[in-house]
Design a protein around this motif. Structure first.
Motif, mmCIF file in Angstrom:
data_model
loop_
_atom_site.group_PDB
_atom_site.id
_atom_site.type_symbol
_atom_site.label_atom_id
_atom_site.label_comp_id
_atom_site.label_asym_id
_atom_site.label_seq_id
_atom_site.Cartn_x
_atom_site.Cartn_y
_atom_site.Cartn_z
ATOM 1 N N ASP A 128 12.688 3.402 2.263
ATOM 2 C CA ASP A 128 13.578 3.951 1.242
ATOM 3 C C ASP A 128 12.587 3.656 -0.050
ATOM 4 O O ASP A 128 13.392 3.426 -1.087
ATOM 5 N N TRP A 129 11.387 3.877 -0.242
ATOM 6 C CA TRP A 129 10.678 3.729 -1.253
ATOM 7 C C TRP A 129 10.076 5.025 -1.746
ATOM 8 O O TRP A 129 10.199 6.079 -1.050
ATOM 9 N N THR A 130 9.437 5.045 -2.832
ATOM 10 C CA THR A 130 8.914 6.256 -3.572
ATOM 11 C C THR A 130 7.451 5.452 -3.944
ATOM 12 O O THR A 130 7.240 4.480 -3.832
ATOM 13 N N ALA A 131 6.471 6.621 -3.928
ATOM 14 C CA ALA A 131 4.946 6.038 -4.178
ATOM 15 C C ALA A 131 4.881 5.368 -5.636
ATOM 16 O O ALA A 131 4.256 4.272 -5.726
ATOM 17 N N GLU A 132 5.915 5.788 -6.629
ATOM 18 C CA GLU A 132 5.800 5.234 -7.904
ATOM 19 C C GLU A 132 6.710 3.846 -7.895
ATOM 20 O O GLU A 132 5.957 2.851 -8.487
ATOM 21 N N GLY A 133 7.713 3.535 -7.086
ATOM 22 C CA GLY A 133 8.067 2.386 -7.161
ATOM 23 C C GLY A 133 7.230 1.445 -6.332
ATOM 24 O O GLY A 133 7.270 0.137 -6.968
ATOM 25 N N ALA A 134 6.626 1.765 -5.111
ATOM 26 C CA ALA A 134 5.565 0.730 -4.650
ATOM 27 C C ALA A 134 4.620 0.469 -5.460
ATOM 28 O O ALA A 134 4.035 -0.818 -5.660
ATOM 29 N N ALA A 135 3.875 1.486 -6.187
ATOM 30 C CA ALA A 135 2.935 1.127 -7.191
ATOM 31 C C ALA A 135 3.500 0.078 -8.447
ATOM 32 O O ALA A 135 2.457 -0.810 -8.865
ATOM 33 N N THR A 136 4.545 0.239 -8.645
ATOM 34 C CA THR A 136 5.232 -0.551 -9.962
ATOM 35 C C THR A 136 5.165 -1.943 -9.458
ATOM 36 O O THR A 136 4.818 -2.868 -10.100
ATOM 37 N N LEU A 137 5.825 -2.088 -8.145
ATOM 38 C CA LEU A 137 6.019 -3.438 -7.488
ATOM 39 C C LEU A 137 4.505 -4.024 -7.447
ATOM 40 O O LEU A 137 4.491 -5.136 -7.855
ATOM 41 N N THR A 138 3.554 -3.447 -6.902
ATOM 42 C CA THR A 138 2.442 -3.920 -6.639
ATOM 43 C C THR A 138 1.656 -4.353 -7.986
ATOM 44 O O THR A 138 1.096 -5.426 -8.138
ATOM 45 N N LYS A 139 1.966 -3.790 -9.161
ATOM 46 C CA LYS A 139 1.262 -4.222 -10.613
ATOM 47 C C LYS A 139 2.034 -5.335 -10.772
ATOM 48 O O LYS A 139 1.451 -6.392 -11.476
ATOM 49 N N TRP A 140 3.334 -5.521 -10.729
ATOM 50 C CA TRP A 140 4.177 -6.606 -11.135
ATOM 51 C C TRP A 140 3.657 -7.808 -10.422
ATOM 52 O O TRP A 140 3.431 -9.098 -10.895
ATOM 53 N N LEU A 141 3.592 -7.741 -8.903
ATOM 54 C CA LEU A 141 3.096 -8.867 -8.166
ATOM 55 C C LEU A 141 2.128 -9.324 -8.632
ATOM 56 O O LEU A 141 1.493 -10.577 -8.626
ATOM 57 N N GLU A 142 0.984 -8.533 -8.916
ATOM 58 C CA GLU A 142 -0.513 -8.615 -9.165
ATOM 59 C C GLU A 142 -0.411 -9.454 -10.591
ATOM 60 O O GLU A 142 -1.434 -10.369 -10.803
ATOM 61 N N ASP A 143 0.211 -8.983 -11.716
ATOM 62 C CA ASP A 143 0.206 -9.514 -12.837
ATOM 63 C C ASP A 143 0.999 -10.821 -12.713
ATOM 64 O O ASP A 143 0.543 -11.975 -13.717
ATOM 65 N N HIS A 144 1.708 -11.237 -11.763
ATOM 66 C CA HIS A 144 2.092 -12.558 -11.830
ATOM 67 C C HIS A 144 1.542 -13.429 -10.518
ATOM 68 O O HIS A 144 2.053 -14.469 -10.338
ATOM 69 N N GLN A 145 0.549 -12.848 -10.023
ATOM 70 C CA GLN A 145 -0.231 -13.258 -9.019
ATOM 71 C C GLN A 145 0.667 -13.809 -7.757
ATOM 72 O O GLN A 145 0.745 -15.275 -7.361
ATOM 73 N N ILE A 146 1.673 -13.149 -7.368
ATOM 74 C CA ILE A 146 2.569 -13.459 -6.473
ATOM 75 C C ILE A 146 2.253 -12.877 -5.029
ATOM 76 O O ILE A 146 1.637 -11.704 -5.050
ATOM 77 N N ALA A 147 2.251 -13.535 -3.886
ATOM 78 C CA ALA A 147 1.764 -12.912 -2.450
ATOM 79 C C ALA A 147 2.901 -11.652 -2.128
ATOM 80 O O ALA A 147 4.190 -12.128 -2.277
ATOM 81 N N ALA A 148 2.512 -10.958 -1.446
ATOM 82 C CA ALA A 148 3.298 -9.804 -0.612
ATOM 83 C C ALA A 148 2.625 -9.628 0.828
ATOM 84 O O ALA A 148 1.498 -9.233 1.041
#
Length: 558
Positions: free
Chosen positions: A224-244
């Motif tokens: 239930d994602w869009t490519a844009e939503g997945a990319a936005t989450l990835t950037k936030w995780l990377e900015d905060h150095q949080i694992a996924a």
């Protein structure tokens, strides 16, 4: 009524009536449906007639199971349901496997089933069956069009039901006499789907939980994602150095190359990600829940004291296990929209945890040597030669079996949705899903990895690929057995091999007979040249290509 009013009324054009079957097609067009996957039947000929001049591409398949799988895969790739159409009785029975996949994988899908005439009902008519009795427990809704004037309404309701809440399959029965009735062609409006979102309380509780956490882990999954939503989450995780980590067979929601990506969680996962669920002090599930596969049979992360945030639009939390510290009722994209407004200081502990687990994933996914070795063909050699030249938007599709682990380990899933797979363990999914992916994204490299056991379950759909110009690369790993079942057999009944061994035809010749490129590879030394020839056939000849790789038994990806 005045003369002027009568004249004005006479000048108003009366809408031309259409059959209910044609109105069904018009409603699908209004909902943005681009193609439908069908096995024709006399029970819904009027719908097929409506498709004749419509902008919807009609993909004629060779088996209802293949058609249903293609529609289910289509639903995974879009923010709308995939559409399949089959006939009554035997056709409906054959399509049931696709519904089970859509149910367990939470995929929006609508299956239209032609039915006997209304007047013949309950008389044991030819191919009569109880559509509600068959499908009620495996679909979100089962509807039957008994009143022709409701044709557009029923379709709109079906599309809404498939997408709303936890997505899933919907079945619509179409009696053959009802769909021929002439009705006003007014279309029912599209019903909006609620996306939820974080409340102020949700936002504050998640922020507080993250602020006190030293080892937070996001687990993302679902369709239930869009490519844009997945990319936005990835950037936030990377900015905060949080694992996924990513749910089994959902890889690509966080890119393979992301410094935050620490691997897949599911059957056969490497031990570092297995241990992750117990080690982390805060789990945030987005788009999925801690179900059977993620928790290794409801074993891992079952302590009620664990802190788990579950982000899902399904308020019932169907399929979850373990503790629920807080639920956020939201679709992934809307949750991410609210999450990125959360300003958090990056903790050194976050970076240390993420870097350690990322290093494990990098080590696990390092490609084996591309240079062939002496002896039988190896999947390792094929993957090493394939992966090094894949474009960034390459897609992989999978059915079920140990052969899929080569993709989990090595295939660089860089975008959502770059892995299309059956998470319910359904065999026969590889070829149909690859065809659907290739038709939806004709400019992308689409690869499917099939086992010899599952390939023959829907390998006939290569005829569909040839007919409509789909160009996937089909890799058939032939170890002459049902490998996953053999593994379980060896564990519980050692040295008593029974019911798992296979004798196979030449799949390369089969591919050629269907109008594609096929090459049989027995020696590892021949792998690079075979792959080069297969890709050349796809890129220069516009054909699908199949590599029949004969490998040794009991050789695994990990």
């Amino acid at each position: 009524m005045s003369t002027q009013t009568l004249q004005a009324h006479a000048q108003t054009p009366t809408p031309t009536k259409k059959s209910a079957g044609h109105v069904i097609v018009d409603t699908l067009v209004a909902h943005g449906v681009e193609r439908t996957y069908v096995i024709p039947g006399e029970s819904y000929l009027d719908v097929l007639d409506g498709l004749h001049n419509s902008p919807i591409e009609t993909i004629v398949c060779r088996h209802e199971g293949g058609a249903a799988y293609m529609a289910e895969a289509d639903g995974k790739m879009h923010q709308r349901p995939g559409i399949a159409m089959v006939t009554r009785g035997p056709g409906a029975a054959n399509a049931h496997v696709g519904l089970h996949t859509a149910w367990q994988d939470s995929t929006p899908m609508v299956l239209f089933v032609g039915l006997i005439p209304f007047a013949h009902r309950d008389r044991e008519a030819f191919q009569e069956f109880d559509i509600k009795g068959w499908f009620d427990t495996g679909a979100k809704r089962v509807m039957v069009l008994d009143h022709p004037e409701r044709a557009s309404e029923i379709v709109a309701e079906a599309m809404f039901a498939a997408m709303s809440g936890r997505p899933g399959p919907v079945v619509v029965g179409l009696p053959e006499d009802i769909i021929r009735e002439m009705i006003e062609p007014t279309l029912h409006p599209i019903i909006p789907v609620a996306a939820g979102g974080m409340t102020v309380t949700d936002w504050k509780q998640l922020k507080s939980a993250l602020e006190v956490s030293t080892k937070p882990l996001f687990v993302v999954g679902g369709n239930d994602w869009t490519a844009e939503g997945a990319a936005t989450l990835t950037k936030w995780l990377e900015d905060h150095q949080i694992a996924a980590a990513v749910e089994w067979r959902c890889e690509g929601t966080v890119p393979f190359s992301s410094p935050s990506y620490v691997g897949p969680i599911g059957y056969g996962r490497p031990k570092p990600t297995y241990d992750l669920l117990e080690e982390t002090d805060l789990l945030v599930f987005v788009g999925t829940v801690p179900g059977d596969v993620i928790t290794d049979g409801f074993v891992v992360r079952q302590d009620w004291s664990k802190k788990n945030f579950l982000v899902t639009i399904d308020p019932s939390l169907r399929g979850r296990s373990g503790a629920v510290s807080h639920q956020i009722v939201s679709k992934p994209d809307v949750f991410v929209r609210d999450l990125v407004m959360m300003d958090l200081d990056v903790k050194p502990e976050w970076k240390a945890f993420t870097d350690r687990m990322r290093a494990e994933q990098v080590k696990f996914s390092a490609l084996p040597p591309a240079t062939p070795s002496a002896g039988p063909a190896k999947m390792d050699t094929l993957m090493a030669n394939l992966v090094k030249d894949l474009p960034n938007d390459a897609m992989v599709t999978l059915g079920a079996g140990e052969h899929t682990n080569w993709a989990h380990r090595y295939f660089p899933t860089e975008e959502y949705a770059s892995m299309i797979s059956a998470r319910n363990g359904s065999m026969g999914y590889s070829v149909p899903s690859a065809i659907a992916a290739s038709l939806n994204f004709p400019g992308r490299r689409v690869v499917t990895i099939a086992g010899d056991g599952e390939f023959l379950m829907n390998g006939q759909e290569l005829a569909t690929a040839a007919q409509y110009g789909a160009t996937p690369l089909v890799i058939v790993m032939d170890n002459q057995e049902y490998g996953t079942i053999r593994t379980h057999q060896e564990r519980h009944y050692p040295e008593r091999v029974s019911g798992t061994q296979l004798k196979n035809p030449d799949f390369a010749l089969m591919a050629q007979a269907f109008g594609g490129f096929g090459v049989r590879v027995e020696n590892d030394a021949d792998v690079p040249a075979a792959l080069e020839a297969a890709l050349k056939a796809i890129d220069e000849e516009g054909q699908f290509a199949l590599i029949h790789l004969i490998v040794e038994q009991r050789v695994k990806a990990y």
